[in-house]
Design a protein around this motif. Structure first.
Motif, PDB file in Angstrom:
ATOM      1  N   ASN A 250      24.191 -15.354  20.933  1.00  0.00           N
ATOM      2  CA  ASN A 250      24.265 -16.689  21.533  1.00  0.00           C
ATOM      3  C   ASN A 250      22.924 -17.157  21.532  1.00  0.00           C
ATOM      4  O   ASN A 250      22.632 -18.401  21.790  1.00  0.00           O
ATOM      5  N   THR A 251      21.891 -16.392  22.206  1.00  0.00           N
ATOM      6  CA  THR A 251      20.709 -16.882  22.499  1.00  0.00           C
ATOM      7  C   THR A 251      19.729 -17.615  21.153  1.00  0.00           C
ATOM      8  O   THR A 251      18.770 -18.439  21.483  1.00  0.00           O
ATOM      9  N   ALA A 252      20.334 -17.126  19.995  1.00  0.00           N
ATOM     10  CA  ALA A 252      19.873 -17.878  18.939  1.00  0.00           C
ATOM     11  C   ALA A 252      19.985 -19.384  18.745  1.00  0.00           C
ATOM     12  O   ALA A 252      19.188 -20.071  18.193  1.00  0.00           O
ATOM     13  N   PHE A 253      20.932 -19.863  19.806  1.00  0.00           N
ATOM     14  CA  PHE A 253      21.060 -21.241  19.699  1.00  0.00           C
ATOM     15  C   PHE A 253      20.674 -22.140  20.873  1.00  0.00           C
ATOM     16  O   PHE A 253      20.977 -23.175  21.324  1.00  0.00           O
ATOM     17  N   ASP A 254      19.686 -21.283  21.561  1.00  0.00           N
ATOM     18  CA  ASP A 254      19.331 -21.877  22.929  1.00  0.00           C
ATOM     19  C   ASP A 254      18.448 -23.068  22.401  1.00  0.00           C
ATOM     20  O   ASP A 254      17.531 -22.682  21.552  1.00  0.00           O
ATOM     21  N   GLY A 255      18.537 -24.037  23.176  1.00  0.00           N
ATOM     22  CA  GLY A 255      17.635 -25.356  23.137  1.00  0.00           C
ATOM     23  C   GLY A 255      18.152 -26.080  21.926  1.00  0.00           C
ATOM     24  O   GLY A 255      17.585 -27.163  21.752  1.00  0.00           O
ATOM     25  N   LEU A 256      19.248 -25.975  21.420  1.00  0.00           N
ATOM     26  CA  LEU A 256      19.713 -26.685  20.013  1.00  0.00           C
ATOM     27  C   LEU A 256      20.653 -27.642  20.448  1.00  0.00           C
ATOM     28  O   LEU A 256      20.940 -28.675  19.817  1.00  0.00           O
ATOM     29  N   PHE A 257      21.461 -27.515  21.491  1.00  0.00           N
ATOM     30  CA  PHE A 257      22.565 -28.527  21.589  1.00  0.00           C
ATOM     31  C   PHE A 257      22.382 -29.340  22.924  1.00  0.00           C
ATOM     32  O   PHE A 257      22.027 -28.593  23.959  1.00  0.00           O
ATOM     33  N   GLU A 258      22.973 -30.488  22.829  1.00  0.00           N
ATOM     34  CA  GLU A 258      23.132 -31.189  24.004  1.00  0.00           C
ATOM     35  C   GLU A 258      24.383 -30.791  24.986  1.00  0.00           C
ATOM     36  O   GLU A 258      24.872 -29.989  24.654  1.00  0.00           O
ATOM     37  N   ILE A 259      24.145 -31.474  26.209  1.00  0.00           N
ATOM     38  CA  ILE A 259      25.132 -31.604  27.190  1.00  0.00           C
ATOM     39  C   ILE A 259      26.237 -32.487  26.808  1.00  0.00           C
ATOM     40  O   ILE A 259      25.562 -33.809  26.986  1.00  0.00           O
ATOM     41  N   PRO A 260      27.363 -32.273  26.590  1.00  0.00           N
ATOM     42  CA  PRO A 260      28.209 -33.403  26.272  1.00  0.00           C
ATOM     43  C   PRO A 260      28.933 -34.229  27.255  1.00  0.00           C
ATOM     44  O   PRO A 260      29.194 -33.410  28.228  1.00  0.00           O
ATOM     45  N   THR A 261      29.305 -35.031  27.125  1.00  0.00           N
ATOM     46  CA  THR A 261      30.299 -36.030  28.090  1.00  0.00           C
ATOM     47  C   THR A 261      31.740 -35.669  27.734  1.00  0.00           C
ATOM     48  O   THR A 261      31.843 -35.327  26.503  1.00  0.00           O
ATOM     49  N   LEU A 262      32.631 -36.066  28.590  1.00  0.00           N
ATOM     50  CA  LEU A 262      33.826 -36.029  28.244  1.00  0.00           C
ATOM     51  C   LEU A 262      34.506 -36.962  27.086  1.00  0.00           C
ATOM     52  O   LEU A 262      35.188 -36.291  26.172  1.00  0.00           O
ATOM     53  N   GLY A 263      33.765 -38.070  27.113  1.00  0.00           N
ATOM     54  CA  GLY A 263      33.946 -38.847  26.184  1.00  0.00           C
ATOM     55  C   GLY A 263      33.656 -38.431  24.923  1.00  0.00           C
ATOM     56  O   GLY A 263      34.463 -38.623  23.772  1.00  0.00           O
ATOM     57  N   GLU A 264      32.476 -37.755  24.724  1.00  0.00           N
ATOM     58  CA  GLU A 264      32.120 -37.117  23.406  1.00  0.00           C
ATOM     59  C   GLU A 264      33.149 -35.873  22.903  1.00  0.00           C
ATOM     60  O   GLU A 264      33.403 -36.044  21.836  1.00  0.00           O
TER      61      GLU A 264
END
Length: 818
Positions: free
Chosen positions: A137-151
């Motif tokens: 899973n560390t291969a994805f570090d730094g790629l994804f935002e923190i989502p809101t509940l709305g998203e």
């Protein structure tokens, strides 16, 4: 509130072994697979990518844990401390926000969501929380935002719009007492945020308040009571609530951990809260009263659980280790043979008694968290290694109604394997294995080189039915073609699929292609395929064959029952004769030989593990290829009516089989209807109400309609008449002409009320699925223009002895055993 949950289950699309998207599920009885923080075993948790993958891997619900930002927006994080799951520690602009806070009585150092605005949160990127356990899973570090509940809600809607499949959301409010009462921001100001209120406000604003698609959960008690009694009534919503339980042995208590105690009780008791006002009658039921050391064990008694179920919660979510009791083992065991022993516990064989209490009270019970990594697994009580599927099977056998899992595909397969072991898979498939020349199918199947037959066989292997009716399989009286199909196709594993063997087969004669010597289509010629007793270019064309892994004890056939002998038969009128003369398309000579069944109708008595199930097989004529007299549409209607009357006690007394024995099925005999009935409930050219004679028959189980994502997707790809259809494209089983009539639901597997339908599906993969090659875009036809339809059904009760099972008068034709 439980009726909301059951209504959701009834509305869900159904899931399967071979394709997550090819499935439909039964109401009430199907346990939920809940994507724990998304597919957190494969992607950093609480990211849109983790949630999206969880849905694609078969999760029914996805779980966003919720904390609040400084500006009052709910974001998906396991904790309000951000350092362990984001790159905030590497961001120099936020270095000054590192601090230490007391979170639920535990001193915690890091960066906290309540000290960041949403705009600032959106500059952060997610990281794997446990990199030592999940290095991939560390291969994805730094790629994804923190989502809101709305998203997260928007993601679910986009998936539903694309596939027609509904997904539920299972939010958890994290540390509600801290956010509402105790917590302070970095500047010392009180947070003063009700996560419950903010959650309901967000759901209302997003118009996502369907109680069949949401559970709200919390480890605390007071906030759930407030949601039930104050917040939700004020918003005019009613969403099922789930009381989470941590450790029940007091092994994890403050100041090192708060996992053994509901923190709101700890805080309110320690700070002089009015416990009666906060908790109502619950305060008097907790053994010893509510104190600053009250643990979850105090909430497991029958009186307490009864009060909880009656006053605020529809479900409970226990830690699995608190349910399946275990002992530590030393040294650890290596179960995956990687050279590193990591299994440190062994089941005792005991189950916590509060589980059965909760289930007995009607509570939904959703344990957490199943994980496949070895360090999360436990030995069986006999010391053998235990898979995640074993764990799922044990929980399901105990009656849980769902479970949280980090690897939703394994949760899906675990549920599938468990339910498959309790059920029989019935299927029907119009395989289009017909040829215009007699004997040609035998020639084509004499080798393993026929590409269509290979595709048909692989579909059957992928679904692996226990009992299968194949429509459109040319009949020969030596069973040569079906024998070759078994030997040269089904017995060979295609493209990694497992071979499948059917030791029992019934291959009876068909009316198709049998010359009548009469001009049945009134075109001036009596020698064409339309003049046969059933349309066909040669005898046996478009026949059918029944395959079974269980013994076929006898078969009652109705091939020779005459159409005119059905009371109130819809015999067609000749539009060229006076209107006063009715039912005159066929003359008396023709009616004296014309059977109702265009192929045949079979009642096969199959012994399924000691219980005789009547499998009713047919393939009524398509209601087209005629004129204004609608002779085929009317015949189709009455062919379907024959089975409806046959299964309705008293209605089928006029029916007689090919040995002259009259009558239909008695009450209480389990049956399954299989076949391509060439009639859609809503669209196409069928005579009005034709198939509804069966689908709406009060003796037919209506709990679950087989569906697929592929049928839904085809509407956008093919357009045409499909865009005007009333019925759901997910339920289509025939990939027909796009201009007319469009794709239709034509193939049916229907059971009597004696069965519980656990799952069902239509084998119609989407274009992105590797198995799409087996169905294609429809032109050219790869396998068939129909799709295989299946259900997994479990007998609810042992039926009485079948009065027809040993009656020699109805044993018309013995089945073949290979």
């Amino acid at each position: 509130m439980l009726h909301f949950v059951h209504k959701f289950l009834q509305a869900l699309t159904c899931l399967s072994t071979f394709l997550v998207t090819d499935v439909a599920v039964a109401p009430d009885d199907r346990p939920l697979v809940i994507g724990h923080r998304g597919a957190s075993g494969y992607r950093p948790e609480h990211t849109l990518e983790a949630y999206r993958l969880a849905i694609e891997l078969g999760a029914d619900f996805i779980e966003p844990d919720l904390v609040a930002t400084r500006d009052g927006v709910l974001i998906a994080r396991h904790e309000n401390e951000l350092g362990s799951t984001t790159d905030v520690a590497d961001r120099p602009e936020f270095a000054g926000r590192m601090t230490t806070k007391l979170i639920d009585g535990v001193s915690t150092t890091g960066w906290f969501s309540e000290d960041f605005t949403l705009a600032e949160i959106k500059t952060l990127r997610a990281r794997e929380r446990i990199p030592a356990v999940r290095p991939d899973n560390t291969a994805f570090d730094g790629l994804f935002e923190i989502p809101t509940l709305g998203e997260v809600i928007q993601l679910v809607r986009e998936f539903e719009d694309r596939t027609g499949r509904k997904i539920g959301i299972y939010p958890e409010t994290k540390h509600p007492t801290f956010f509402a009462i105790e917590g302070r921001r970095l500047d010392g100001s009180p947070i003063n945020t009700s996560l419950g209120q903010l959650l309901i406000d967000t759901l209302v604003a997003e118009d996502f308040v369907d109680p069949t698609r949401i559970f709200i959960q919390s480890f605390e008690v007071a906030n759930l009571i407030e949601l039930q009694n104050v917040i939700m009534p004020a918003a005019s919503v009613d969403i099922p609530l789930v009381q989470l339980y941590g450790d029940v042995t007091d092994a994890f208590v403050q100041p090192s951990s708060g996992f053994s105690r509901p923190y709101d009780m700890v805080y309110n008791a320690a700070n002089g809260g009015d416990l009666n006002a906060i908790y109502g009658g619950l305060a008097a039921l907790v053994p010893g009263g509510i104190t600053s050391t009250t643990g979850y064990s105090a909430l497991t008694g029958t009186d307490v659980l009864t009060w909880i179920s009656q006053n605020y919660a529809e479900g409970m979510g226990p830690w699995k280790n608190s349910v399946l009791l275990r002992d530590a083992i030393d040294p650890p065991i290596d179960c995956n043979n990687d050279g590193t022993p990591e299994v440190e516990g062994q089941l005792t064989g005991q189950v916590a008694p509060f589980l059965s209490v909760a289930l007995g009270l009607g509570l939904e019970v959703h344990p957490y968290t199943l994980r496949t990594e070895e360090n999360f697994l436990t030995l069986n009580d006999d010391g053998t290694c235990r898979s995640i599927q074993d764990e799922a099977a044990q929980l399901l056998a105990l009656g849980v109604t769902g479970y949280f899992i980090d690897q939703p595909d394994d949760g899906f397969s675990g549920r599938e394997q468990y339910e498959r072991s309790r059920s029989t898979r019935f299927a029907t498939f119009n395989a289009a294995l017909v040829r215009n020349s007699q004997g040609q199918l035998i020639t084509d199947l004499s080798t393993s080189d026929d590409s269509q037959a290979r595709a048909v066989a692989e579909i059957i292997q992928r679904v692996n039915p226990d009992i299968l009716l194949i429509n459109e399989f040319d009949f020969d009286d030596q069973d040569t073609a079906i024998g070759q199909f078994q030997k040269n196709y089904l017995s060979i594993g295609w493209n990694g699929a497992e071979p499948v063997e059917y030791p029992f087969v019934f291959n009876g004669p068909s009316n198709t292609g049998i010359p009548s010597g009469l001009d049945l289509d009134n075109n001036g010629d009596s020698t064409g395929p339309g003049d046969a007793l059933g349309f066909g270019f040669h005898p046996g064309q478009y026949g059918m064959v029944l395959l079974s892994k269980y013994p076929i004890e006898s078969v009652r056939t109705f091939r020779n029952f005459l159409w005119k002998d059905m009371p109130g038969a819809l015999l067609p009128d000749n539009p060229l004769t006076p209107a006063s003369v009715t039912a005159d398309w066929y003359d008396q000579e023709e009616l004296a030989v014309l059977p109702l069944s265009s192929k045949s109708h079979w009642d096969a008595s199959i012994n399924v593990e000691g219980v005789v199930v009547h499998v009713l097989c047919a393939h009524p004529t398509p209601p087209v290829f005629d004129g204004p007299e609608d002779r085929n549409g009317r015949r189709n209607f009455d062919e379907i009516r024959l089975w409806s009357d046959y299964v309705t006690p008293g209605a089928g007394s006029y029916i007689f089989d090919d040995k002259g024995t009259s009558g239909g099925l008695p009450m209480g005999v389990p049956f399954v209807v299989l076949g391509d009935y060439n009639a859609d409930p809503n669209d196409g050219d069928a005579f009005p109400g034709a198939i509804r004679q069966l689908t709406q028959n009060p003796l037919i189980n209506k709990d679950c309609t087989p569906e697929s994502d592929g049928g839904f997707e085809s509407v956008d790809r093919q357009g045409g008449a499909n865009l005007t259809h009333i019925g759901s494209a997910r339920q289509d089983t025939g990939d027909l002409g796009d201009k007319a009539p469009g794709n239709l639901r034509l193939d049916y597997v229907l059971t009597s009320l004696d069965f519980r339908i656990l799952r069902s599906g239509v084998f119609w993969p989407t274009s992105t699925d590797p198995l799409f090659r087996l169905v294609g875009k429809g032109d050219p036809i790869v396998s068939s223009d129909h799709r295989l339809v299946w259900i997994d059904a479990e007998l609810l009760v042992s039926p009485p002895i079948d009065p027809l099972a040993n009656d020699s008068s109805v044993t018309n034709t013995p089945a073949t055993k290979r």
